[in-house]
Write a protein that holds these residues in place. Structure first.
Motif, PDB file in Angstrom:
ATOM      1  N   GLU A   1       0.528  13.526   0.635  1.00 33.56           N
ATOM      2  CA  GLU A   1       0.373  13.575  -0.836  1.00 33.56           C
ATOM      3  C   GLU A   1       1.444  14.398  -1.412  1.00 33.56           C
TER       4      GLU A   1
ATOM      5  N   LYS B   1      -8.228   8.854   1.782  1.00 39.81           N
ATOM      6  CA  LYS B   1      -9.251   8.310   0.846  1.00 39.81           C
ATOM      7  C   LYS B   1      -9.587   9.354  -0.083  1.00 39.81           C
ATOM      8  N   SER B   2      -9.572  10.568   0.330  1.00 35.82           N
ATOM      9  CA  SER B   2     -10.320  11.615  -0.522  1.00 35.82           C
ATOM     10  C   SER B   2      -9.283  11.998  -1.786  1.00 35.82           C
ATOM     11  N   LYS B   3      -8.083  11.608  -1.555  1.00 35.80           N
ATOM     12  CA  LYS B   3      -6.812  11.892  -2.468  1.00 35.80           C
ATOM     13  C   LYS B   3      -6.759  10.625  -3.173  1.00 35.80           C
ATOM     14  N   LYS B   4      -7.434   9.370  -2.959  1.00 37.99           N
ATOM     15  CA  LYS B   4      -7.136   8.228  -3.626  1.00 37.99           C
ATOM     16  C   LYS B   4      -5.857   7.490  -3.340  1.00 37.99           C
ATOM     17  N   ILE B   5      -5.512   7.737  -2.326  1.00 31.87           N
ATOM     18  CA  ILE B   5      -4.338   7.276  -1.728  1.00 31.87           C
ATOM     19  C   ILE B   5      -4.499   6.119  -0.950  1.00 31.87           C
ATOM     20  N   THR B   6      -3.826   4.860  -1.346  1.00 28.22           N
ATOM     21  CA  THR B   6      -4.177   3.456  -0.854  1.00 28.22           C
ATOM     22  C   THR B   6      -3.357   3.487   0.714  1.00 28.22           C
TER      23      THR B   6
ATOM     24  N   GLN C   1      -9.729   9.887   6.349  1.00 33.67           N
ATOM     25  CA  GLN C   1     -10.690  10.546   5.262  1.00 33.67           C
ATOM     26  C   GLN C   1      -9.880  11.270   4.215  1.00 33.67           C
TER      27      GLN C   1
ATOM     28  N   LYS D   1       0.899  -1.244   0.145  1.00 33.86           N
ATOM     29  CA  LYS D   1      -0.144   0.028  -0.015  1.00 33.86           C
ATOM     30  C   LYS D   1       0.879   1.277   0.083  1.00 33.86           C
ATOM     31  N   GLN D   2       0.199   2.354  -0.332  1.00 36.64           N
ATOM     32  CA  GLN D   2       0.996   3.747  -0.339  1.00 36.64           C
ATOM     33  C   GLN D   2       1.430   4.029   0.930  1.00 36.64           C
TER      34      GLN D   2
END
Length: 285
Positions: free
Chosen positions: A269, A179-184, A176, A148-149
């Motif tokens: 990010e 997840k909103s940034k599509k980071i696993t 949250q 995972k990231q």
């Protein structure tokens, strides 16, 4: 000495001085049991006839430091001395007590352990808190998601009080935000008696890009409720302290935990984008 012992001592002193002898509720202090203590500290100007009361009050409003408390002879006034003792006891409690099992169950955090078997070992042997014990390492290898990231670690560190005061708001806000940034994200874990560098050990197991440790800060007399966040990009055997990014003073009187969660998501990010953390990241941004 813990807070309850201090309160008992204060009660004994007041009884000796006769200040509460007419209170029918108070019995022999040896039989008095303290169950719940609610204490609100209120800043007061203790200096007798100050030249500039407004300036002292202004400074008191922006710092938790003991300023303008005054004195009696060569010592602090009794009120300030007792507040000092209470703050000192709270700091000791933050270090030595455990994070609530109910909180860990509420947050659904698996509990792992470092090689520190006792708190004394944790405080005296730094290396023992930097690696998982064999049982926890085996569990992590068999159960934690790989590749995972981001991997999130929560640690009691030097302030279980800080974890209990902030993690309910901080952890959901961070998750949250990611997840909103599509980071696993891998499954967050709680590691008892662990130090920051244990993130390197965990990263070697889960093969993530970034590890973030939310860890209780060393308590002071201003607050025992603070935690810090340490972040690092792909740690390895050559990692040094300058490779870590840290955000400290996360608590209600510093960086609010919800706000910190959102900020940490933005920071992760950036770490993933630049493939760097610590000093290297600061030079690239």
């Amino acid at each position: 000495m813990d807070i309850q012992s201090i309160v008992k001592q204060v009660m004994e002193e007041l009884l000796k001085e006769g200040q509460i002898k007419n209170n029918p509720i108070v019995k022999d202090p040896a039989e008095t049991k303290v169950r719940n203590i609610n204490y609100e500290k209120i800043n007061q100007v203790g200096v007798e006839q100050p030249d500039n009361r407004e300036e002292i009050e202004k400074v008191q409003s922006i710092t938790p430091a003991r300023i303008g408390i005054g004195h009696t002879g060569t010592r602090m006034k009794t009120k300030n001395y007792l507040e000092f003792r209470i703050d000192h006891a709270a700091a000791q409690d933050a270090v030595f007590k455990d994070v609530s099992e109910d909180l860990l169950k509420e947050l659904k955090l698996p509990v792992l352990f470092s090689k520190s078997e006792t708190m004394d070992q944790y405080l005296m042997d730094l290396d023992s808190g930097r690696r998982l014990n064999e049982t926890s390492r085996k569990w992590a290898e068999e159960n934690l998601p790989k590749n995972k990231q981001v991997q999130i670690i929560v640690s009691d560190g030097l302030s279980s009080t800080g974890v209990e005061a902030n993690i309910r708001d901080l952890l959901p806000a961070l998750v949250q935000g990611l997840k909103s940034k599509k980071i696993t994200i891998g499954d967050p874990v709680f590691i008892k008696r662990s130090r920051v560098w244990i993130q390197d050990d965990v990263a070697s197991i889960v093969n993530c890009d970034c590890v973030i440790s939310l860890i209780g800060e060393r308590p002071g007399l201003a607050t025992a409720k603070s935690i810090s966040a340490y972040l690092i990009y792909q740690p390895n055997e050559d990692t040094v302290e300058a490779d870590r990014t840290v955000i400290s003073n996360i608590h209600e009187g510093g960086v609010p935990p919800v706000e910190a969660g959102a900020h940490l998501a933005d920071l992760i990010e950036a770490i993933l984008k630049h493939k760097a953390s610590g000093v290297k990241l600061a030079q690239l941004k």
